[in-house]
Write a protein that holds these residues in place. Structure first.
Motif: not given
Length: 407
Positions: A236-251, A253-265
């Motif tokens: 499974s994978q996810l992405s979550f992008s957000n944008q907040f605006t207030w009186k000329g200011m913009t904030l 950010f982007m969050i991503t995730g991956r789940f249910g797997y293994y990686v070699r060290r």
């Protein structure tokens, strides 16, 4: 239901195909032209086989059933869709072993597998006025896929080194050996599924040459030493992008995730390989185990060191121990993680301030930060996207000014 603006159920059923002639695969034999060598063929160029032709190649095909629900809620403030799919692929291309005499190659690509993918995809979008001039726009995407090899028409033996496609298991199978401790002399013990604990003393007891013979109907469960760990492909994978605006200011950010797997060290360790990643750290741990005494250990924690007493025997089996250690379950970690990819902050100077001059139409200052790293990880030891010994991108900071001039 006054809060429901739109609900639309849809379904589709289709058959698709992908041409087999991808990745240099062809139904006709292709050749390479090689430059000559003055010592062997008087400098004359020659040809060799790049890829042997396969007249039986056909398209990879799939039958897909999709059922989806589109929705808009709360006066269009929340919208999105959820979709379930069932994709059955057949005539899937994979390598099959052939006699080396067959045009000089020992493996060619055939349509010899069937794979079933089932999953769900969710997408949500929001456009909300939180309070006053504060607005929030968000896009959330999540997908889950469960795949299984339904058929694989190939009788090559299965080994942890190269498991390949295995009928009844997902793609990207990882097979491992489980070390369980040491003998008092420092030889590693392997744990069998039947409870047996056997020290590695030669090639046979290392089980590196064990094979699961498909042609005899054997499966992973029939081997006492090979364990199915999981898959190297995220479920499974996810992405979550957000944008907040207030009186000329913009904030944003982007969050991503991956789940249910293994990686070699990537930091496999032996005392004879000082160039390995994290060698000094692993060597310190090996000395700690050695000093505490192998007979006092209740589990396996590090590759053993030989001493004067067992040097002769250990020297003879070191390759067997080293080869087996490459397959240990301790070489793998869970890759599940959530990552903060990017943060942006910007500010537009207000109109009342810009109206006092006739040069600038818009002035915007901003800060952007990328490669911020892990927010959460199933393992606390390393970033699963960057194996030990690889270079992890540094966080980057960008400061900018955007100016638009009046006509």
């Amino acid at each position: 239901m006054s809060w429901v603006d739109l609900l639309k159920l849809r379904a589709s059923l289709g058959i698709a195909g992908v041409a087999a002639g991808k990745s240099k695969i062809s139904s006709v034999t292709t050749l390479n032209t090689r430059p000559g060598n003055i010592l062997f063929n008087k400098g004359e160029s020659f040809n060799d086989i790049s890829y042997p032709g396969n007249e039986t190649l056909t398209w990879e095909k799939s039958r897909t059933l999709n059922i989806g629900l589109d929705m808009e809620l709360f006066n269009h403030k929340l919208s999105g869709c959820i979709e379930f799919y069932n994709k059955y692929s057949y005539d899937v291309l994979s390598y099959a072993t052939v006699p080396t005499i067959s045009q000089g190659k020992n493996s060619v690509m055939y349509n010899n597998a069937k794979v079933l993918n089932r999953g769900v995809e969710l997408s949500l979008n929001t456009d909300l006025r939180v309070a006053g001039d504060l607005k929030w726009r968000g896009v959330f995407n999540y997908s889950y896929n469960n795949n299984k090899v339904k058929a694989f028409y190939e009788n090559t033996p299965i080994s942890p080194q190269m498991p390949g496609l295995i009928e009844g298991y997902p793609m990207g199978v990882i097979l491992v050996l489980k070390p369980s401790g040491y003998t008092p002399e420092g030889y590693i013990k392997l744990q069998g599924k039947d409870g047996t604990r056997e020290p590695i003393l030669d090639n046979v007891s290392s089980h590196t040459s064990d094979r699961i013979l498909r042609q005899n109907g054997e499966t992973i469960g029939d081997n006492n030493w090979f364990y199915y760990l999981g898959t190297s492909t995220p479920k499974s994978q996810l992405s979550f992008s957000n944008q907040f605006t207030w009186k000329g200011m913009t904030l944003s950010f982007m969050i991503t995730g991956r789940f249910g797997y293994y990686v070699r060290r990537g930091d496999e360790f032996t005392a004879n390989n000082p160039g390995a990643a994290s060698f000094s750290k692993r060597l310190d741990r090996a000395f700690t185990v050695y000093d505490a005494g192998y007979g006092n250990q209740t589990s396996y924690s590090e590759y053993p060191l030989y001493n004067d007493e067992n040097y002769q025997l250990y020297q003879n089996i070191e390759k067997n121990v080293s080869d087996a250690s490459q397959m240990f379950v301790t070489n793998y970690i869970k890759g599940d993680h959530i990552r903060l990819n990017e943060v942006y902050w910007g500010y537009d100077l207000p109109e009342w301030l810009l109206s006092r001059q006739n040069v600038f139409k818009r002035i915007n200052v901003y800060v952007q930060v990328s490669n911020l790293g892990i927010l959460w990880s199933k393992n606390k030891d390393m970033d699963p996207d960057y194996r030990v010994g690889t270079i992890k991108p540094m966080s980057t900071f960008m400061f900018g000014l955007k100016v638009n001039f009046r006509n």
